[in-house]
Design an enzyme around this catalytic site. Structure first.
Site, PDB file in Angstrom:
ATOM      1  N   HIS A 363       0.809  -1.229   0.000  1.00  0.00           N
ATOM      2  CA  HIS A 363       0.000   0.000   0.000  1.00  0.00           C
ATOM      3  C   HIS A 363       0.840   1.276   0.000  1.00  0.00           C
ATOM      4  CE1 HIS A 363       0.938  -0.255   4.256  1.00  0.00           C
ATOM      5  NE2 HIS A 363       0.380   0.929   4.490  1.00  0.00           N
ATOM      6  N   ASP A 364       2.028   1.242   0.607  1.00  0.00           N
ATOM      7  CA  ASP A 364       2.857   2.449   0.682  1.00  0.00           C
ATOM      8  C   ASP A 364       4.153   2.321  -0.113  1.00  0.00           C
ATOM      9  OD1 ASP A 364       1.275   4.200   2.102  1.00  0.00           O
ATOM     10  OD2 ASP A 364       2.070   3.608   4.067  1.00  0.00           O
ATOM     11  N   LYS A 367       6.283   5.248  -1.406  1.00  0.00           N
ATOM     12  CA  LYS A 367       7.137   6.079  -0.546  1.00  0.00           C
ATOM     13  C   LYS A 367       8.611   5.988  -0.915  1.00  0.00           C
ATOM     14  CE  LYS A 367       4.172   6.333   3.561  1.00  0.00           C
ATOM     15  NZ  LYS A 367       4.040   6.003   4.994  1.00  0.00           N
ATOM     16  N   HIS A 392       2.898   9.839  -3.102  1.00  0.00           N
ATOM     17  CA  HIS A 392       3.280   8.430  -3.016  1.00  0.00           C
ATOM     18  C   HIS A 392       2.149   7.493  -3.429  1.00  0.00           C
ATOM     19  CE1 HIS A 392       1.093   8.224   0.860  1.00  0.00           C
ATOM     20  NE2 HIS A 392       1.124   6.905   0.691  1.00  0.00           N
ATOM     21  N   HIS A 428      -6.118   3.925  -1.061  1.00  0.00           N
ATOM     22  CA  HIS A 428      -6.349   3.784   0.384  1.00  0.00           C
ATOM     23  C   HIS A 428      -6.317   5.117   1.119  1.00  0.00           C
ATOM     24  CE1 HIS A 428      -1.940   3.970   0.523  1.00  0.00           C
ATOM     25  NE2 HIS A 428      -1.995   4.081   1.839  1.00  0.00           N
ATOM     26  N   HIS A 429      -5.973   6.206   0.405  1.00  0.00           N
ATOM     27  CA  HIS A 429      -6.073   7.542   1.008  1.00  0.00           C
ATOM     28  C   HIS A 429      -7.291   8.308   0.496  1.00  0.00           C
ATOM     29  CE1 HIS A 429      -2.464   7.560   3.425  1.00  0.00           C
ATOM     30  NE2 HIS A 429      -1.733   7.150   2.399  1.00  0.00           N
ATOM     31  N   ASP A 457      -5.400   0.519   7.954  1.00  0.00           N
ATOM     32  CA  ASP A 457      -4.181   1.338   7.963  1.00  0.00           C
ATOM     33  C   ASP A 457      -4.267   2.423   9.031  1.00  0.00           C
ATOM     34  OD1 ASP A 457      -1.687   2.320   7.084  1.00  0.00           O
ATOM     35  OD2 ASP A 457      -2.672   3.758   5.757  1.00  0.00           O
TER      36      ASP A 457
END
Length: 510
Positions: A363-364, A367, A392, A428-429, A457
């Site tokens: 998911h990240d 970054k 990101h 997811h954000h 999260d």
């Protein structure tokens, strides 16, 4: 003409076991008799028929007789006996057309096209032969006045031979359907354990009752009865089926996977067509096992790729490692809870529930493109730093879609772990009310995987310390999740997540 005599004359077909040639051991079991239904209102016709045919045997099988004295009694016997091979049928019984009505019942209502029907009539003018043969699905027409003992014998044996051919074709057709259905069930399995369990279960369906089916490989000989071990060893060595006393071995012809074989123990000798069906099934099972082996290799490579990409994020973010492990467990548990509640039926299939935990690791991953000064900055980010940080999500989605294959993996057969990871990374954000980033999606427009991971999260991130914040108390986190239900988060996902927390022993405030 009243009353049924189904058991009348049953002794005519009784066979006594003969002694074995050497006087030791049981004699071979006799084959089951051919079942003949006599439907006639004249009891003398029944007696004469039994006398003429009582000693007849066809292919080492005697004849056994059922008697009905009306069309109604014949219907009752047909309902109780599905294996009647031939019917000697009178036209005129309780009504002038009772026999012809029974023919229509057999062919059209019962759908029985296997039983052979020999129409016998003492009044040919009542049912003219040309009309009856053309209008009714019968197999022979005889006037009782012309039906000598020899002609009755000839007509009956011809009917039994025809029935045997039709029954064999039908049995093979049903067997092939069973093989195809069994193969479909096998190919739907994605774990080796599930595949092998289904293999044994479906193989047992192909075989007559009475035996035990086991799946054996090299080294299992010691667990087999005496005499079966050598047969198994030979069959595994050359891939050819073999038979012995009380045992049949059918190898799965594999090219990649380790050789295995179905061992059928304690089963009476199989007919030739039964053997062919089991061999066909094992050939398909061997192909399926090879495909599963290749699938496992592909899945292992994909898992390794996911973990390698996840490691990149770990090097950039010191808290990522443990966070993604917990996140994966939460995401899987919530997906399964939603499915158990009957929600999102079109999306929450086995593939989705099986992949979301691993895909959430990514998911990240975007970054990796964020400078360390921003990523590890203690305290709040300023507006420009926040703009960079928010990049990101889109970066991670782009990286994973490219890695997922042509057209993001869709042209090559649909969603995989990388393309599902791309959905999660870039969504997811997003927020349920449309105020999130990077695209400002709202409600159902946000991919379900993103909505699930968003809740997990935030929950895990708030519970644990980060460079820019201290850890929150559990009650504070839960209050936030409930307050943001319908705003930041999908309310259905929040409800499922709270249920998972309660079920898994996480204490909830009153």
């Amino acid at each position: 003409m009243t009353g049924s005599a189904e058991t009348e004359g049953e002794g005519d077909a009784l066979l006594f076991a003969s002694e074995s040639p050497d006087g030791n051991g049981p004699a071979p079991q006799p084959k089951p008799p051919w079942l003949i239904l006599i439907a006639d209102d004249d009891r003398e016709v029944h007696a004469i028929t039994r006398m003429v045919l009582g000693s007849v045997a066809f292919e080492d099988r005697r004849l056994s007789f059922l008697s009905a004295y009306s069309g109604q009694e014949a219907r009752a016997l047909l309902a109780r006996h599905a294996d009647i091979a031939a019917i000697l049928l009178d036209v005129v019984m309780e009504t002038d057309d009772a026999g012809l009505t029974l023919v229509r019942h057999i062919r059209e209502e019962l759908g029985n096209h296997q039983v052979r029907i020999i129409l016998r009539t003492g009044q040919p003018g009542q049912a003219p032969e040309r009309h009856v043969i053309a209008a009714y699905d019968i197999n022979d027409y005889k006037a009782k006045s012309e039906l000598t003992a020899q002609k009755l014998f000839t007509a009956t044996v011809a009917a039994l031979r025809s029935y045997r051919h039709i029954a064999t074709v039908e049995r093979n057709r049903r067997g092939l359907e069973t093989v195809m259905e069994a193969a479909d069930r096998l190919y739907g399995q994605r774990s080796r354990e599930g595949f092998l369990a289904t293999l044994v279960e479906q193989a047992a369906r192909l075989l007559p009752p009475g035996g035990t089916v086991r799946l054996c490989g090299a080294g299992d000989e010691k667990d087999l009865p005496q005499g079966a071990a050598a047969i198994l060893t030979a069959a595994l060595a050359d891939g050819q089926p073999r038979w012995g006393a009380g045992v049949a071995v059918f190898p799965l012809r594999t090219r990649i996977a380790d050789p295995l074989a179905l061992c059928v123990l304690g089963q009476p000798p199989l007919a030739q067509d039964e053997r062919r069906l089991v061999v066909l099934f094992c050939d398909k099972a061997g192909t399926g096992l090879d495909n599963l082996h290749l699938y496992d290799r592909l899945n292992q490579a994909q898992v390794a790729t996911v973990h390698a990409l996840g490691k990149l994020a770990e090097y950039k973010d010191e808290v990522t490692g443990d966070h993604v492990k917990r996140l994966g467990r939460w995401a899987t548990a919530v997906a399964l809870e939603l499915r158990a509640r009957g929600l999102f039926a079109g999306e929450l299939d086995d593939a989705f529930c099986g992949m979301i935990g691993l895909a959430s690791v990514l998911h990240d991953v975007g970054k990796v493109a964020i400078p360390d000064a921003i990523l590890r900055k203690p305290g709040r980010l300023d507006a420009e730093e926040m703009r960079h940080m928010r990049e990101h999500a889109a970066i991670g989605g782009a990286i994973l879609r490219d890695a997922g294959g042509p057209d993001g993996g869709k042209a090559g057969g649909g969603r995989n772990i990388l393309t599902l990871g791309a959905e999660i990374a870039e969504s997811h954000h997003e927020k349920f009310d449309g105020s999130g980033y990077p695209q400002g999606l709202a409600g159902e427009a946000i991919p379900l995987a993103g909505r699930i991971v968003a809740v997990a999260d935030v929950f895990d991130a708030l519970l644990h310390r980060r460079p820019y914040k201290k850890a929150w108390e559990l009650e504070e986190v839960l209050d936030l999740l409930r307050a943001e239900s319908g705003k930041h988060f999908d309310p259905r996902v929040i409800d499922a997540f709270l249920a998972v927390l309660a079920r898994d022993g996480v204490p909830l405030p009153p």
